[in-house]
Design an enzyme around this catalytic site. Structure first.
Site, PDB file in Angstrom:
ATOM      1  N   SER A 176      16.988  31.634 -37.946  1.00  0.00           N
ATOM      2  CA  SER A 176      17.693  30.458 -37.403  1.00  0.00           C
ATOM      3  C   SER A 176      17.107  30.076 -36.052  1.00  0.00           C
ATOM      4  O   SER A 176      16.374  30.866 -35.453  1.00  0.00           O
ATOM      5  CB  SER A 176      19.178  30.797 -37.230  1.00  0.00           C
ATOM      6  OG  SER A 176      19.723  31.267 -38.446  1.00  0.00           O
ATOM      7  N   THR A 229      12.647  27.436 -33.481  1.00  0.00           N
ATOM      8  CA  THR A 229      11.247  27.828 -33.706  1.00  0.00           C
ATOM      9  C   THR A 229      10.965  27.974 -35.194  1.00  0.00           C
ATOM     10  O   THR A 229       9.886  27.642 -35.677  1.00  0.00           O
ATOM     11  CB  THR A 229      10.926  29.141 -32.956  1.00  0.00           C
ATOM     12  OG1 THR A 229      11.290  29.002 -31.586  1.00  0.00           O
ATOM     13  CG2 THR A 229       9.459  29.486 -33.058  1.00  0.00           C
ATOM     14  N   LYS A 259      19.128  38.637 -29.692  1.00  0.00           N
ATOM     15  CA  LYS A 259      19.287  37.513 -30.606  1.00  0.00           C
ATOM     16  C   LYS A 259      20.742  37.103 -30.646  1.00  0.00           C
ATOM     17  O   LYS A 259      21.611  37.890 -30.260  1.00  0.00           O
ATOM     18  CB  LYS A 259      18.782  37.872 -32.012  1.00  0.00           C
ATOM     19  CG  LYS A 259      17.265  37.849 -32.095  1.00  0.00           C
ATOM     20  CD  LYS A 259      16.732  38.354 -33.433  1.00  0.00           C
ATOM     21  CE  LYS A 259      17.173  37.452 -34.552  1.00  0.00           C
ATOM     22  NZ  LYS A 259      16.841  36.038 -34.304  1.00  0.00           N
ATOM     23  N   GLY A 285      21.574  33.695 -29.630  1.00  0.00           N
ATOM     24  CA  GLY A 285      21.718  32.474 -28.836  1.00  0.00           C
ATOM     25  C   GLY A 285      22.268  31.332 -29.695  1.00  0.00           C
ATOM     26  O   GLY A 285      22.979  30.465 -29.213  1.00  0.00           O
ATOM     27  N   GLU A 304      21.293  37.348 -39.563  1.00  0.00           N
ATOM     28  CA  GLU A 304      19.896  37.601 -39.180  1.00  0.00           C
ATOM     29  C   GLU A 304      19.592  39.093 -39.210  1.00  0.00           C
ATOM     30  O   GLU A 304      18.555  39.527 -39.712  1.00  0.00           O
ATOM     31  CB  GLU A 304      19.620  37.054 -37.783  1.00  0.00           C
ATOM     32  CG  GLU A 304      19.618  35.543 -37.702  1.00  0.00           C
ATOM     33  CD  GLU A 304      19.485  35.031 -36.284  1.00  0.00           C
ATOM     34  OE1 GLU A 304      19.853  35.752 -35.338  1.00  0.00           O
ATOM     35  OE2 GLU A 304      18.989  33.898 -36.118  1.00  0.00           O
ATOM     36  N   LYS A 339      10.322  33.609 -23.856  1.00  0.00           N
ATOM     37  CA  LYS A 339      11.069  34.756 -24.393  1.00  0.00           C
ATOM     38  C   LYS A 339      10.343  36.084 -24.182  1.00  0.00           C
ATOM     39  O   LYS A 339      10.869  37.144 -24.519  1.00  0.00           O
ATOM     40  CB  LYS A 339      11.315  34.556 -25.882  1.00  0.00           C
ATOM     41  CG  LYS A 339      11.745  33.167 -26.363  1.00  0.00           C
ATOM     42  CD  LYS A 339      12.845  32.544 -25.586  1.00  0.00           C
ATOM     43  CE  LYS A 339      13.379  31.256 -26.194  1.00  0.00           C
ATOM     44  NZ  LYS A 339      13.890  31.378 -27.537  1.00  0.00           N
TER      45      LYS A 339
HETATM   46  O1  DER Z   1      20.213  32.978 -32.552  1.00  0.00           O
HETATM   47  C1  DER Z   1      19.097  33.481 -32.715  1.00  0.00           C
HETATM   48  O2  DER Z   1      18.882  34.717 -32.717  1.00  0.00           O
HETATM   49  C2  DER Z   1      17.926  32.555 -32.870  1.00  0.00           C
HETATM   50  O3  DER Z   1      16.914  33.192 -33.567  1.00  0.00           O
HETATM   51  C3  DER Z   1      17.530  32.124 -31.546  1.00  0.00           C
HETATM   52  O4  DER Z   1      18.299  32.382 -30.509  1.00  0.00           O
HETATM   53  C4  DER Z   1      16.130  31.728 -31.233  1.00  0.00           C
HETATM   54  O5  DER Z   1      16.254  30.390 -30.920  1.00  0.00           O
HETATM   55  P1  DER Z   1      15.029  29.426 -30.622  1.00  0.00           P
HETATM   56  O6  DER Z   1      13.990  29.719 -31.672  1.00  0.00           O
HETATM   57  O7  DER Z   1      15.637  28.080 -30.758  1.00  0.00           O
HETATM   58  O8  DER Z   1      14.576  29.774 -29.249  1.00  0.00           O
END
Ligand code: DER
Length: 235
Positions: A30, A33, A99, A101, A108, A126
């Site tokens: 999710s 990216t 993870k 966010g 996941e 990151k």
């Molecule tokens: O929620 C999550 O773990 C997502 O993988 C994530 O936070 C990464 O988000 P981004 O690819 O929009 O930076």
């Protein structure tokens, strides 16, 4: 923007190196990216993708798979996954990551564990030495019934006095996960974040906690797109 280009670079490189013709069951993470991951997989062509099934890590991930005309699979039917590719909020030097966010870390983590190979893709923001450097809180999925008790334990027992319930922006009240649960964001001191496995285990034991947004010793590799167009690989 250079951040979007960095995301695309990480995603394309990871797919080119880890999604092989014989891979049939692929976990899709999710976030913002992962769409570049799917974009690159689609470019591998209809002949290959016709024989593949793609397992989502939540509603957004499912919609991405459907919108890309890829075959949608369920983890119930495909409990063993060849490769799962996902984003991350922060990755340390040992490939441990934060993870959640996007409030999707429960499913996941299920698909990360189910995969023979688990790969992270992210932009340069990151990439860190230690967790908590740029991403302050640990996302924690909790059952609504227990959220106040979990907050109290985080504040007074586990050493996260600034832990908060994640409130929604486009909805009155808290964020609700795809599983119908709440999210707590719990910042800890740098020293605590230097041993992510220990704090993950302590949080996981709190009654009412469903899953912790710390993925320790799970990823085999992490790809970071950089501002200068290079890619950093941690493995
Ligand atoms: O929620 C999550 O773990 C997502 O993988 C994530 O936070 C990464 O988000 P981004 O690819 O929009 O930076």
């Amino acid at each position: 923007s250079s951040i979007e280009q960095a995301k695309r670079l990480a995603a394309y490189t990871a797919v080119d190196e880890h999604i092989h013709p014989d891979h049939k069951v692929i976990g899709i993470g999710s976030g913002s990216t992962v769409p570049y991951v799917v974009e690159r997989i689609v470019q591998q062509g209809e002949d290959l993708n016709r024989h593949r099934v793609f397992i989502p890590t939540g509603f957004q991930s499912k919609e991405l798979i459907v919108a890309s005309n890829l075959s949608l699979g369920d983890v119930d039917q495909f409990p063993t996954i060849d490769v799962t590719i996902d984003g991350a909020d922060e990755v340390d030097r040992d490939l441990n990551c934060i993870k959640g966010g996007g409030a999707c870390h429960l499913r996941e983590k299920v698909l990360a564990e189910a995969a023979e190979t688990f790969i992270l893709v992210a932009d340069y923001r990151k990439n860190a030495e230690y967790l908590g450097t740029n991403f302050p809180g640990i996302p924690i999925e909790v059952v609504p019934f227990a959220y106040a008790k979990v907050l109290q334990n985080l504040h007074h027992v586990l050493g996260s006095p600034n832990a908060t319930l994640r409130m929604a922006k486009a909805k009155a009240g808290p964020v609700v996960s795809d599983n119908g649960n709440f999210i707590i964001d719990a910042p800890f001191s740098p020293d605590v974040m230097k041993d992510p496995y220990k704090i993950m285990a302590r949080i996981k034991m709190l009654t009412g906690v469903v899953e912790v947004g710390l993925f320790c010793h799970m990823a085999q590799a992490a790809y970071f797109g950089n501002q200068d167009g290079s890619v950093t690989v941690k493995e």
